[in-house]
Scaffold this active site. Structure first.
Site, PDB file in Angstrom:
ATOM      1  N   GLU A  75     -16.314   9.736  25.158  1.00  0.00           N
ATOM      2  CA  GLU A  75     -14.934  10.059  24.759  1.00  0.00           C
ATOM      3  C   GLU A  75     -14.741  10.103  23.242  1.00  0.00           C
ATOM      4  O   GLU A  75     -13.778  10.688  22.757  1.00  0.00           O
ATOM      5  CB  GLU A  75     -13.947   9.017  25.321  1.00  0.00           C
ATOM      6  N   HIS A 135     -13.440  -4.144   5.410  1.00  0.00           N
ATOM      7  CA  HIS A 135     -11.987  -4.335   5.376  1.00  0.00           C
ATOM      8  C   HIS A 135     -11.291  -3.847   6.650  1.00  0.00           C
ATOM      9  O   HIS A 135     -10.562  -4.607   7.283  1.00  0.00           O
ATOM     10  CB  HIS A 135     -11.427  -3.633   4.130  1.00  0.00           C
ATOM     11  N   HIS A 176      -7.033  -3.965  10.807  1.00  0.00           N
ATOM     12  CA  HIS A 176      -8.293  -4.689  10.569  1.00  0.00           C
ATOM     13  C   HIS A 176      -9.037  -4.881  11.890  1.00  0.00           C
ATOM     14  O   HIS A 176      -9.178  -6.010  12.357  1.00  0.00           O
ATOM     15  CB  HIS A 176      -7.989  -6.062   9.943  1.00  0.00           C
ATOM     16  N   GLU A 200       0.829  -1.215   0.000  1.00  0.00           N
ATOM     17  CA  GLU A 200       0.000   0.000   0.000  1.00  0.00           C
ATOM     18  C   GLU A 200       0.860   1.260   0.000  1.00  0.00           C
ATOM     19  O   GLU A 200       0.354   2.346   0.267  1.00  0.00           O
ATOM     20  CB  GLU A 200      -0.928   0.005   1.238  1.00  0.00           C
ATOM     21  N   HIS A 218      -2.796   1.453   9.041  1.00  0.00           N
ATOM     22  CA  HIS A 218      -3.948   0.684   8.562  1.00  0.00           C
ATOM     23  C   HIS A 218      -4.044  -0.609   9.356  1.00  0.00           C
ATOM     24  O   HIS A 218      -3.045  -1.317   9.520  1.00  0.00           O
ATOM     25  CB  HIS A 218      -3.803   0.390   7.069  1.00  0.00           C
TER      26      HIS A 218
HETATM   27  O1  2HA Z   1      -0.995  -5.114   4.238  1.00  0.00           O
HETATM   28  O2  2HA Z   1      -3.920  -5.099   5.100  1.00  0.00           O
HETATM   29  O3  2HA Z   1      -4.950  -3.943   2.992  1.00  0.00           O
HETATM   30  C1  2HA Z   1      -2.038  -5.993   4.042  1.00  0.00           C
HETATM   31  C2  2HA Z   1      -3.330  -5.276   4.067  1.00  0.00           C
HETATM   32  C3  2HA Z   1      -3.839  -4.763   2.798  1.00  0.00           C
HETATM   33 ZN    ZN Z   2      -5.960  -4.326   4.998  1.00  0.00          ZN
END
Ligand code: 2HA
Ligand code: ZN
Length: 301
Positions: free
Chosen positions: A195, A236, A167, A141, A165
């Protein structure tokens, strides 16, 4: 046998080994790298990084670069061109997780799972100057991170340095039960706990389900990051920005916690979002004002 040459060879090899060990440790001991590694481990402990999920980049300060420069490779890697050109980050250095690396492994082997790359003056190519010791390259990314760094730098007068980023389960689940618009998602989060609006006065942006790592997702995210410092990726995960590792991790954590509470309340209420009690819009305004923050009026009634 030439004893002198052999002794010299051994000495050279020993020196190179020591230099290698010391140089790795020296970059790892920099405060920014300690913060980088800690965030990776903390994210793993939260359960947000199954397999190779998630990625992290940090735009280094001039002082960070100065402190690390003695330990950069004598011969940097080849320049690698990108499809994107981000002029305002030209000449910057970034610490980045490696493509395919597992967040849970970063603390065990920083130089194997993290690299420092230099971006060329035009902002359309990078080269490795430290790390990726097993031949890695920046996160898949990376172009989307760079585009977003450019946007966040502009939006915050240079204060923004970290892009993260992950998950987070509760955020992903939330995108299955709340209408996929920024207003609905933001209101569910803000009203989950007092909060939330304190760390998220502008609310969150949202992009629909898109191919992970694709250019469409990169473009949509960087566009929304002109307004928001957190963008939900439907089905995602979540993309967060901040001035430092604590603020950025805190934002990810707060949003996931608010999503969790919303989900718990829904479950306790038989699936209905018509709760007996919640935080009113006037309460939300008062909370933001108490900290001198301006809540995003477009998301308030
Ligand atoms: O790096 O999470 O969105 C792996 C991921 C791609
Ligand atoms: Zn991801």
């Amino acid at each position: 046998m030439d004893v002198t040459a052999s002794a010299q060879d051994m000495f050279d090899r020993g020196l190179a080994a020591v230099k290698g060990a010391v140089s790795g440790a020296a970059v790892e001991l920099q405060p920014f790298m300690a913060g980088f590694v800690r965030l990776c481990s903390d994210g793993w402990l939260q359960g947000w990084h199954e397999c190779n999920g998630g990625n992290l980049t940090y735009r280094m300060t001039a002082d960070d670069v100065k402190a690390c420069r003695p330990f950069f490779s004598e011969k940097p890697g080849e320049w690698v061109g990108m499809d994107v050109k981000v002029a305002n980050v030209g000449g910057s250095f970034f610490a980045t997780t490696a493509a395919g690396s597992f967040m849970r492994n970063v603390q065990l082997d920083v130089a194997g799972n993290v690299g420092i790359v230099e971006v060329n003056g035009a902002g359309d190519a990078w080269r490795t100057v430290w790390g990726f010791k097993d031949g890695g390259r920046p996160t898949s990314e990376f172009p989307s991170h760079l585009m977003t760094h450019g946007v966040r730098m502009e939006a915050t007068g240079g204060a923004s340095r970290v892009l993260y980023h992950a998950h987070p389960d509760n955020v992903i689940a939330l995108t299955k039960v709340v209408p996929l618009d920024a207003r609905s998602l933001t209101r569910a989060l803000w009203k989950a706990a007092t909060e939330c609006i304190m760390v998220l006065p502008m609310g969150v942006g949202v992009v629909p389900c898109m191919v992970p790592g694709g250019p469409e997702l990169a473009r949509a995210t960087s566009e929304l990051m002109k307004t928001y410092d957190a963008v939900v990726w439907a089905q995602h995960g979540l993309f967060c920005s901040g001035p430092d590792f604590d603020a950025t991790f805190g934002l990810m954590h707060s949003i996931d916690k608010a999503a969790h509470i919303h989900g718990l309340a829904l479950a306790m209420n038989g699936g209905s979002a018509d709760f007996a009690n919640t935080i009113s819009d006037d309460d939300l305004r008062a909370i933001a004002e108490s900290l001198g923050l301006k809540a995003n009026e477009a998301f308030l009634d």
